[in-house]
Design a protein around this motif. Structure first.
Motif, mmCIF file in Angstrom:
data_model
loop_
_atom_site.group_PDB
_atom_site.id
_atom_site.type_symbol
_atom_site.label_atom_id
_atom_site.label_comp_id
_atom_site.label_asym_id
_atom_site.label_seq_id
_atom_site.Cartn_x
_atom_site.Cartn_y
_atom_site.Cartn_z
ATOM 1 N N ALA A 1 92.280 55.040 70.974
ATOM 2 C CA ALA A 1 90.833 54.912 70.400
ATOM 3 C C ALA A 1 90.300 53.455 70.578
ATOM 4 O O ALA A 1 89.177 53.509 70.618
ATOM 5 N N GLN A 2 91.267 52.578 70.423
ATOM 6 C CA GLN A 2 90.783 51.079 70.610
ATOM 7 C C GLN A 2 89.930 51.074 71.900
ATOM 8 O O GLN A 2 88.932 50.223 72.109
ATOM 9 N N ASP A 3 90.463 51.428 72.908
ATOM 10 C CA ASP A 3 89.859 51.301 74.283
ATOM 11 C C ASP A 3 88.474 52.083 74.251
ATOM 12 O O ASP A 3 87.591 51.480 74.992
ATOM 13 N N ILE A 4 88.719 53.211 73.710
ATOM 14 C CA ILE A 4 87.247 53.936 73.745
ATOM 15 C C ILE A 4 86.224 53.118 72.956
ATOM 16 O O ILE A 4 85.119 53.104 73.260
ATOM 17 N N LEU A 5 86.646 52.498 71.934
ATOM 18 C CA LEU A 5 85.696 51.642 70.943
ATOM 19 C C LEU A 5 85.093 50.579 71.892
ATOM 20 O O LEU A 5 83.912 50.408 71.829
ATOM 21 N N VAL A 6 86.023 49.867 72.593
ATOM 22 C CA VAL A 6 85.520 48.667 73.431
ATOM 23 C C VAL A 6 84.547 49.286 74.539
ATOM 24 O O VAL A 6 83.621 48.773 74.867
ATOM 25 N N GLU A 7 85.106 50.530 75.152
ATOM 26 C CA GLU A 7 84.287 51.071 76.228
ATOM 27 C C GLU A 7 82.844 51.308 75.697
ATOM 28 O O GLU A 7 81.864 51.090 76.322
ATOM 29 N N ARG A 8 82.681 51.821 74.601
ATOM 30 C CA ARG A 8 81.292 52.243 73.967
ATOM 31 C C ARG A 8 80.511 50.992 73.736
ATOM 32 O O ARG A 8 79.592 51.037 73.994
ATOM 33 N N ILE A 9 81.282 49.810 73.009
ATOM 34 C CA ILE A 9 80.495 48.847 72.862
ATOM 35 C C ILE A 9 79.977 48.196 74.195
ATOM 36 O O ILE A 9 78.837 47.767 74.497
ATOM 37 N N ASN A 10 80.643 48.011 75.478
ATOM 38 C CA ASN A 10 80.514 47.624 76.550
ATOM 39 C C ASN A 10 79.298 48.352 77.291
ATOM 40 O O ASN A 10 78.299 47.879 77.765
ATOM 41 N N ASN A 11 79.395 49.794 76.814
ATOM 42 C CA ASN A 11 78.410 50.716 77.563
ATOM 43 C C ASN A 11 76.978 50.424 77.023
ATOM 44 O O ASN A 11 76.042 50.257 77.640
ATOM 45 N N LEU A 12 76.948 50.366 75.806
ATOM 46 C CA LEU A 12 75.647 50.230 74.979
ATOM 47 C C LEU A 12 75.227 48.563 75.186
ATOM 48 O O LEU A 12 73.857 48.483 75.269
ATOM 49 N N CYS A 13 76.091 47.577 75.569
ATOM 50 C CA CYS A 13 75.459 46.345 75.843
ATOM 51 C C CYS A 13 74.945 46.609 77.230
ATOM 52 O O CYS A 13 73.889 46.274 77.375
ATOM 53 N N LYS A 14 75.209 47.267 78.296
ATOM 54 C CA LYS A 14 74.861 47.665 79.450
ATOM 55 C C LYS A 14 73.381 48.086 79.409
ATOM 56 O O LYS A 14 72.460 47.917 79.826
ATOM 57 N N GLN A 15 73.302 49.082 78.465
ATOM 58 C CA GLN A 15 72.338 50.089 78.405
ATOM 59 C C GLN A 15 70.969 49.234 77.797
ATOM 60 O O GLN A 15 70.007 49.369 78.074
ATOM 61 N N LYS A 16 71.477 48.319 76.856
ATOM 62 C CA LYS A 16 70.746 47.738 76.257
ATOM 63 C C LYS A 16 70.099 46.391 76.487
ATOM 64 O O LYS A 16 69.470 45.380 76.263
ATOM 65 N N ASN B 1 86.506 63.583 73.303
ATOM 66 C CA ASN B 1 87.764 64.238 73.307
ATOM 67 C C ASN B 1 88.559 63.455 72.419
ATOM 68 O O ASN B 1 90.019 63.737 72.680
ATOM 69 N N ILE B 2 88.372 62.806 71.386
ATOM 70 C CA ILE B 2 89.230 62.456 70.478
ATOM 71 C C ILE B 2 89.355 63.190 69.300
ATOM 72 O O ILE B 2 88.548 63.673 68.714
ATOM 73 N N GLU B 3 90.850 63.414 68.885
ATOM 74 C CA GLU B 3 91.006 64.088 67.716
ATOM 75 C C GLU B 3 91.128 63.480 66.558
ATOM 76 O O GLU B 3 90.735 63.819 65.505
ATOM 77 N N ARG B 4 91.737 62.175 66.631
ATOM 78 C CA ARG B 4 91.915 61.356 65.669
ATOM 79 C C ARG B 4 92.171 60.067 66.094
ATOM 80 O O ARG B 4 92.559 59.855 67.218
ATOM 81 N N PHE B 5 91.937 59.050 65.194
ATOM 82 C CA PHE B 5 91.878 57.668 65.793
ATOM 83 C C PHE B 5 93.288 57.131 65.300
ATOM 84 O O PHE B 5 93.812 56.971 64.194
ATOM 85 N N ASP B 6 94.267 56.833 66.098
ATOM 86 C CA ASP B 6 95.562 56.131 65.933
ATOM 87 C C ASP B 6 95.507 54.588 66.632
ATOM 88 O O ASP B 6 95.734 54.601 67.700
ATOM 89 N N MET B 7 94.954 53.922 65.789
ATOM 90 C CA MET B 7 95.175 52.682 66.122
ATOM 91 C C MET B 7 96.214 51.811 65.934
ATOM 92 O O MET B 7 96.800 51.250 65.599
#
Length: 80
Positions: A3-18, A74-80
């Protein structure tokens, strides 16, 4: 992928988009640069929802829009 990797990926993708740097995101969201860097380099294991909410404000999106994305499908729960 954790989940932590996905969170970082989302932040990075939004930075690129914006077309935003981390510095611009930090400034617009009022999240200190050190906090943002710790989230992105994964030294902060579990960033709070308030911090994620501030980042969303910086991106100009809602929390729902942040989490309603392909990265989180595809995340079922956050296990950070």
């Amino acid at each position: 992928m954790q989940a932590q990797d996905i969170l970082v990926e989302r932040i990075n993708n939004l930075c690129k988009q914006k077309r935003m740097t981390y510095y611009a995101l930090s400034y617009k969201s009022a999240v200190p640069m050190t906090t943002l860097i710790h989230i992105v380099d994964k030294s902060t294991v579990n960033p709070g929802v308030l911090t994620i909410g501030k980042l969303c404000d910086g991106f100009g999106i809602t929390l729902k829009e942040f989490f309603d994305s392909p990265e989180f499908e595809n995340i079922e729960r956050f296990d950070m």
